[in-house]
Design a protein around this motif. Structure first.
Motif, PDB file in Angstrom:
ATOM      1  N   GLY A 425       9.841  -0.132 -24.020  1.00 32.73           N
ATOM      2  CA  GLY A 425       9.670  -1.396 -24.711  1.00 32.73           C
ATOM      3  C   GLY A 425      10.389  -2.542 -24.027  1.00 32.73           C
ATOM      4  O   GLY A 425      11.317  -2.346 -23.239  1.00 32.73           O
ATOM      5  N   ARG A 426       9.951  -3.763 -24.354  1.00 34.07           N
ATOM      6  CA  ARG A 426      10.527  -4.956 -23.722  1.00 34.07           C
ATOM      7  C   ARG A 426      11.967  -5.177 -24.164  1.00 34.07           C
ATOM      8  O   ARG A 426      12.846  -5.501 -23.362  1.00 34.07           O
ATOM      9  N   LYS A 427      12.198  -5.014 -25.452  1.00 39.09           N
ATOM     10  CA  LYS A 427      13.511  -5.312 -26.030  1.00 39.09           C
ATOM     11  C   LYS A 427      14.604  -4.441 -25.424  1.00 39.09           C
ATOM     12  O   LYS A 427      15.670  -4.949 -25.021  1.00 39.09           O
ATOM     13  N   MET A 428      14.374  -3.169 -25.312  1.00 41.98           N
ATOM     14  CA  MET A 428      15.382  -2.243 -24.795  1.00 41.98           C
ATOM     15  C   MET A 428      15.645  -2.484 -23.313  1.00 41.98           C
ATOM     16  O   MET A 428      16.808  -2.538 -22.867  1.00 41.98           O
ATOM     17  N   LEU A 429      14.576  -2.642 -22.525  1.00 40.99           N
ATOM     18  CA  LEU A 429      14.748  -2.819 -21.082  1.00 40.99           C
ATOM     19  C   LEU A 429      15.503  -4.107 -20.763  1.00 40.99           C
ATOM     20  O   LEU A 429      16.432  -4.106 -19.953  1.00 40.99           O
ATOM     21  N   MET A 430      15.109  -5.212 -21.398  1.00 38.17           N
ATOM     22  CA  MET A 430      15.767  -6.479 -21.095  1.00 38.17           C
ATOM     23  C   MET A 430      17.166  -6.543 -21.709  1.00 38.17           C
ATOM     24  O   MET A 430      18.123  -6.977 -21.047  1.00 38.17           O
ATOM     25  N   GLY A 431      17.304  -6.112 -22.952  1.00 39.82           N
ATOM     26  CA  GLY A 431      18.608  -6.173 -23.620  1.00 39.82           C
ATOM     27  C   GLY A 431      19.663  -5.355 -22.913  1.00 39.82           C
ATOM     28  O   GLY A 431      20.750  -5.857 -22.569  1.00 39.82           O
ATOM     29  N   TYR A 432      19.370  -4.088 -22.677  1.00 45.22           N
ATOM     30  CA  TYR A 432      20.350  -3.231 -22.002  1.00 45.22           C
ATOM     31  C   TYR A 432      20.447  -3.554 -20.514  1.00 45.22           C
ATOM     32  O   TYR A 432      21.478  -3.311 -19.888  1.00 45.22           O
ATOM     33  N   GLY A 433      19.380  -4.123 -19.942  1.00 42.40           N
ATOM     34  CA  GLY A 433      19.449  -4.550 -18.551  1.00 42.40           C
ATOM     35  C   GLY A 433      20.471  -5.655 -18.357  1.00 42.40           C
ATOM     36  O   GLY A 433      21.311  -5.608 -17.448  1.00 42.40           O
ATOM     37  N   TYR A 434      20.411  -6.672 -19.221  1.00 39.89           N
ATOM     38  CA  TYR A 434      21.399  -7.748 -19.156  1.00 39.89           C
ATOM     39  C   TYR A 434      22.815  -7.202 -19.404  1.00 39.89           C
ATOM     40  O   TYR A 434      23.784  -7.637 -18.767  1.00 39.89           O
ATOM     41  N   LEU A 435      22.934  -6.286 -20.348  1.00 38.94           N
ATOM     42  CA  LEU A 435      24.252  -5.714 -20.653  1.00 38.94           C
ATOM     43  C   LEU A 435      24.837  -4.997 -19.431  1.00 38.94           C
ATOM     44  O   LEU A 435      26.005  -5.206 -19.070  1.00 38.94           O
ATOM     45  N   LEU A 436      24.022  -4.163 -18.766  1.00 42.62           N
ATOM     46  CA  LEU A 436      24.498  -3.450 -17.576  1.00 42.62           C
ATOM     47  C   LEU A 436      24.822  -4.408 -16.439  1.00 42.62           C
ATOM     48  O   LEU A 436      25.805  -4.213 -15.705  1.00 42.62           O
ATOM     49  N   MET A 437      23.998  -5.444 -16.262  1.00 39.50           N
ATOM     50  CA  MET A 437      24.291  -6.422 -15.224  1.00 39.50           C
ATOM     51  C   MET A 437      25.639  -7.086 -15.467  1.00 39.50           C
ATOM     52  O   MET A 437      26.432  -7.287 -14.540  1.00 39.50           O
ATOM     53  N   CYS A 470      19.194  -3.211  -8.655  1.00 38.26           N
ATOM     54  CA  CYS A 470      18.358  -2.182  -9.294  1.00 38.26           C
ATOM     55  C   CYS A 470      18.203  -2.457 -10.787  1.00 38.26           C
ATOM     56  O   CYS A 470      17.094  -2.388 -11.332  1.00 38.26           O
ATOM     57  N   VAL A 471      19.312  -2.766 -11.459  1.00 37.30           N
ATOM     58  CA  VAL A 471      19.258  -3.039 -12.900  1.00 37.30           C
ATOM     59  C   VAL A 471      18.448  -4.299 -13.174  1.00 37.30           C
ATOM     60  O   VAL A 471      17.657  -4.358 -14.128  1.00 37.30           O
ATOM     61  N   TYR A 472      18.617  -5.313 -12.333  1.00 40.06           N
ATOM     62  CA  TYR A 472      17.843  -6.553 -12.476  1.00 40.06           C
ATOM     63  C   TYR A 472      16.343  -6.270 -12.364  1.00 40.06           C
ATOM     64  O   TYR A 472      15.550  -6.783 -13.158  1.00 40.06           O
ATOM     65  N   GLY A 473      15.949  -5.454 -11.415  1.00 35.84           N
ATOM     66  CA  GLY A 473      14.536  -5.117 -11.266  1.00 35.84           C
ATOM     67  C   GLY A 473      14.011  -4.272 -12.404  1.00 35.84           C
ATOM     68  O   GLY A 473      12.870  -4.441 -12.854  1.00 35.84           O
ATOM     69  N   LEU A 474      14.840  -3.350 -12.910  1.00 36.26           N
ATOM     70  CA  LEU A 474      14.411  -2.461 -13.989  1.00 36.26           C
ATOM     71  C   LEU A 474      14.252  -3.184 -15.316  1.00 36.26           C
ATOM     72  O   LEU A 474      13.461  -2.758 -16.158  1.00 36.26           O
ATOM     73  N   GLY A 475      15.015  -4.268 -15.527  1.00 32.09           N
ATOM     74  CA  GLY A 475      14.970  -4.933 -16.818  1.00 32.09           C
ATOM     75  C   GLY A 475      14.591  -6.391 -16.769  1.00 32.09           C
ATOM     76  O   GLY A 475      13.405  -6.749 -16.880  1.00 32.09           O
ATOM     77  N   PRO A 476      15.572  -7.297 -16.595  1.00 30.89           N
ATOM     78  CA  PRO A 476      15.306  -8.741 -16.725  1.00 30.89           C
ATOM     79  C   PRO A 476      14.199  -9.273 -15.828  1.00 30.89           C
ATOM     80  O   PRO A 476      13.393 -10.091 -16.277  1.00 30.89           O
ATOM     81  N   SER A 477      14.133  -8.851 -14.572  1.00 33.41           N
ATOM     82  CA  SER A 477      13.131  -9.397 -13.664  1.00 33.41           C
ATOM     83  C   SER A 477      11.714  -9.115 -14.151  1.00 33.41           C
ATOM     84  O   SER A 477      10.874 -10.012 -14.214  1.00 33.41           O
ATOM     85  N   GLY A 478      11.445  -7.858 -14.486  1.00 35.87           N
ATOM     86  CA  GLY A 478      10.097  -7.493 -14.903  1.00 35.87           C
ATOM     87  C   GLY A 478       9.742  -7.990 -16.291  1.00 35.87           C
ATOM     88  O   GLY A 478       8.671  -8.562 -16.515  1.00 35.87           O
ATOM     89  N   VAL A 479      10.653  -7.796 -17.239  1.00 32.29           N
ATOM     90  CA  VAL A 479      10.351  -8.145 -18.629  1.00 32.29           C
ATOM     91  C   VAL A 479      10.254  -9.652 -18.815  1.00 32.29           C
ATOM     92  O   VAL A 479       9.502 -10.133 -19.668  1.00 32.29           O
ATOM     93  N   SER A 480      11.001 -10.437 -18.015  1.00 32.71           N
ATOM     94  CA  SER A 480      10.932 -11.894 -18.143  1.00 32.71           C
ATOM     95  C   SER A 480       9.544 -12.418 -17.812  1.00 32.71           C
ATOM     96  O   SER A 480       9.191 -13.528 -18.223  1.00 32.71           O
ATOM     97  N   MET A 481       8.754 -11.652 -17.070  1.00 34.07           N
ATOM     98  CA  MET A 481       7.369 -12.033 -16.799  1.00 34.07           C
ATOM     99  C   MET A 481       6.413 -11.497 -17.854  1.00 34.07           C
ATOM    100  O   MET A 481       5.415 -12.140 -18.192  1.00 34.07           O
ATOM    101  N   ALA A 482       6.713 -10.327 -18.413  1.00 32.47           N
ATOM    102  CA  ALA A 482       5.794  -9.694 -19.360  1.00 32.47           C
ATOM    103  C   ALA A 482       5.958 -10.224 -20.778  1.00 32.47           C
ATOM    104  O   ALA A 482       4.974 -10.407 -21.499  1.00 32.47           O
ATOM    105  N   LEU A 483       7.193 -10.487 -21.203  1.00 28.42           N
ATOM    106  CA  LEU A 483       7.443 -10.867 -22.595  1.00 28.42           C
ATOM    107  C   LEU A 483       6.781 -12.181 -23.006  1.00 28.42           C
ATOM    108  O   LEU A 483       6.230 -12.270 -24.112  1.00 28.42           O
ATOM    109  N   PRO A 484       6.814 -13.261 -22.177  1.00 24.86           N
ATOM    110  CA  PRO A 484       6.193 -14.516 -22.623  1.00 24.86           C
ATOM    111  C   PRO A 484       4.724 -14.383 -23.001  1.00 24.86           C
ATOM    112  O   PRO A 484       4.244 -15.130 -23.864  1.00 24.86           O
ATOM    113  N   ALA A 485       4.001 -13.459 -22.375  1.00 24.14           N
ATOM    114  CA  ALA A 485       2.587 -13.272 -22.694  1.00 24.14           C
ATOM    115  C   ALA A 485       2.387 -12.717 -24.093  1.00 24.14           C
ATOM    116  O   ALA A 485       1.293 -12.819 -24.655  1.00 24.14           O
TER     117      ALA A 485
END
Length: 583
Positions: A425-437, A470-485
């Motif tokens: 899901g978007r929420k988990m990947l981006m939320g925990y991605g930012y946390l790990l970063m 790696c964490v940026y690619g796994l979460g914020p980078s990808g989801v920041s493009m998918a979530l706005p849609a």
């Protein structure tokens, strides 16, 4: 043999980082996805893999199979039941193949859209010295005196930063052109802009005009600013909800691919030479030609045709062609609900989006974790990476090869994100991605502060840098493009992308202008600014934003209405939403 020697000579001991990236990707893939095969028969292994292949359809098949197994213990299995089970398995397999035209559209949109952004971001580092030399020679030919260093640096800074200005203008126009002329025609026009920019780059050397480079960079920025937004709009409005997350995330994959491609063609062994730099700068014209020619064979976005233009038949034909499916009742009903929710209104303005209560939390979700992704510190990581590489003994002429490794790591991690986004899901990947970063960058600040204590600390810092990427690619980078849609209904979407693009390009411009001064003032502690942003965005995503995975636009709207009208009753909530969408 030659390739092995070239890789070793180019990276030295850091050649292992390429293999580290592969090993980490393979480890995550094996541990998370692949079932154990030890002690199982071929049929049992096939059943385990079928759970992955047909995840959304296997439940009904499993129920039938259990019934078959129970029956087989006492009697023969009726042929009709077995045939029905086999038929459903065959249908599931056919469903995997039916969207090949949609996947092809994804490729076409990516090549002329987000790929251009990645290419332009990474390609400028290679010809920098050649362009500055050209500026000096041009100045000398005009005024018969060499340009002083400060003026040369100022011109170079304008060449770099005017790209962001063009991107901002393109993002603004992405709210009007796609609405008036359609997503497809807007992209066709956008490709012509890129071709004009490429011609300016090619003839700048012949004309001895660095102003042509400035104009070309501005047009490239316009092309990217327009292309990024319309790419996501077009793709999101052409995808079924079960594939929407994966397909919109491919825009990040194409950005990563563009970065790697720009870094590869920019090395001196390919096009990074004094006589080839105009052609290197014009290379973005090739993807524009490819998209212009191929996009002519694809239909307009189905949701745009149905909701904005009221062309029910054209929308149905577009869906049938893209999805190769005749039973479109659920999708047509979903679009009809969305059109009814608009109350027949036209597309909203930017002011409407910013001031309307009914999309308040959608705007916050769009701006804070997505559009402001530039403030997560990834640019600081790229900047500091080269200092850390130098401290570890990497020669200056080898830095370009290491930058390719960094870009490849980001590309691999974004590709892995595309496999996870519709599972986690978007929420988990981006939320925990930012946390790990935030956590990793905090550790990096400490390690940079004590780097002189031990000789091996720089190598730990290298590992931390690759971990952040790696964490940026796994979460914020990808989801920041998918979530706005996922966030906005059709009437609000174009203006929402204008806001997102404007904030994103403004952030890129601010980082480019002020980050060197922040580094001079704070040193390695500049990461603490980005740590604060990452922690805030993580808490915001995990605590407030609802999950959008697998939901229709109307269902997502209903979830956000619980936030937008939190202190109101259900009746008031519905009434207020109608009022907000009809002024």
């Amino acid at each position: 043999m030659t390739a092995r020697v070239s890789l070793r000579d180019g990276l030295g001991q850091f050649c292992f980082l390429v293999f580290v990236a592969y090993c980490m990707f393979s480890s995550a893939f094996m541990l998370y996805f692949i079932p154990e095969t030890k002690g199982k028969s071929m049929v049992e292994i096939m059943e385990d893999f079928n759970k992955l292949k047909y995840k959304n359809k296997i439940k009904s098949i499993q129920i039938q199979q259990q019934a078959i197994n129970q029956l087989s213990t006492c009697s023969a299995v009726p042929a009709s039941i077995q045939g029905a089970s086999d038929g459903k398995m065959g249908k599931a397999l056919n469903d995997l193949m039916q969207y090949w035209r949609l996947y092809l559209l994804t490729l076409v949109l990516g090549i002329g859209g987000s790929f251009q952004y990645g290419m332009q971001v990474s390609i400028m580092s290679s010809p920098a010295e050649h362009i500055q030399s050209f500026v000096n020679q041009t100045w000398l030919g005009r005024y018969e005196v060499p340009v002083d260093d400060s003026t040369n640096m100022l011109i170079w800074s304008f060449i770099v930063s005017v790209f962001s200005l063009g991107g901002w203008v393109g993002a603004i126009h992405s709210g009007s052109l796609p609405v008036t002329y359609g997503r497809k025609k807007a992209l066709l026009f956008n490709n012509i802009v890129a071709l004009v920019a490429a011609l300016l780059m090619v003839f700048s050397l012949m004309a001895k005009s660095f102003e042509m480079i400035l104009l070309g960079r501005f047009l490239y920025g316009y092309n990217v600013g327009m292309g990024l937004s319309v790419h996501l709009m077009y793709l999101g409005e052409s995808s079924p909800k079960k594939l929407r997350g994966f397909l919109t995330l491919t825009s990040s994959i194409f950005i990563g691919l563009g970065k790697v491609m720009g870094q590869i063609v920019g090395i001196k062994e390919v096009m990074g030479t004094d006589d080839m730099w105009p052609w290197l700068m014009a290379l973005s014209g090739l993807p524009a030609i490819i998209q212009f020619v191929t996009l002519l064979f694809f239909p307009e976005a189905p949701r745009y045709l149905y909701i904005d233009k009221g062309d029910t038949e054209g929308s149905k034909k577009a869906l049938q062609w893209l999805w190769q499916e005749d039973d479109l009742k659920m999708e047509m009903d979903d679009m009809e609900k969305e059109r009814e929710s608009m109350q027949g209104q036209k597309s909203k303005t930017v002011w409407d989006v910013l001031t309307s209560r009914c999309v308040r939390w959608q705007v916050l979700a769009l701006v804070i974790p997505c559009a402001c992704v530039q403030f997560c510190g990834i640019n600081a990581i790229y900047f500091y990476a080269f200092d850390i590489f130098r401290e570890s003994g990497v020669a200056e002429d080898k830095m370009h090869y290491l930058s390719i490794g960094i870009g490849a790591t980001e590309l691999i991690s974004i590709s892995l994100c595309s496999m996870l986004i519709d599972r986690a899901g978007r929420k988990m990947l981006m939320g925990y991605g930012y946390l790990l970063m935030g956590v990793i960058m905090s550790i990096l600040v400490v390690m940079l502060s004590i780097k002189d204590l031990f000789s091996w600390f720089p190598y730990v810092n290298i590992a931390l840098i690759f971990s952040v990427i790696c964490v940026y690619g796994l979460g914020p980078s990808g989801v920041s493009m998918a979530l706005p849609a996922d966030l906005f209904l059709q009437a609000w979407r174009p203006s929402a992308y204008v806001i997102s693009g404007s904030v994103n390009w403004l952030g890129l411009f601010l980082i480019g202008m002020f980050f060197p001064y922040i580094v001079d003032a704070l040193g390695q502690f500049c990461f603490l600014v980005f740590v604060a942003y990452c922690m805030f965005s993580s808490a915001f995503m995990l605590y407030f934003i609802p999950e959008t995975k697998g939901k229709s636009m109307v269902e997502i709207m209903e979830d956000f209405n619980k936030l937008n009208y939190k202190n109101r009753g259900t009746d008031t909530e519905k009434a207020d939403f109608v009022l907000e969408t009809t002024f």
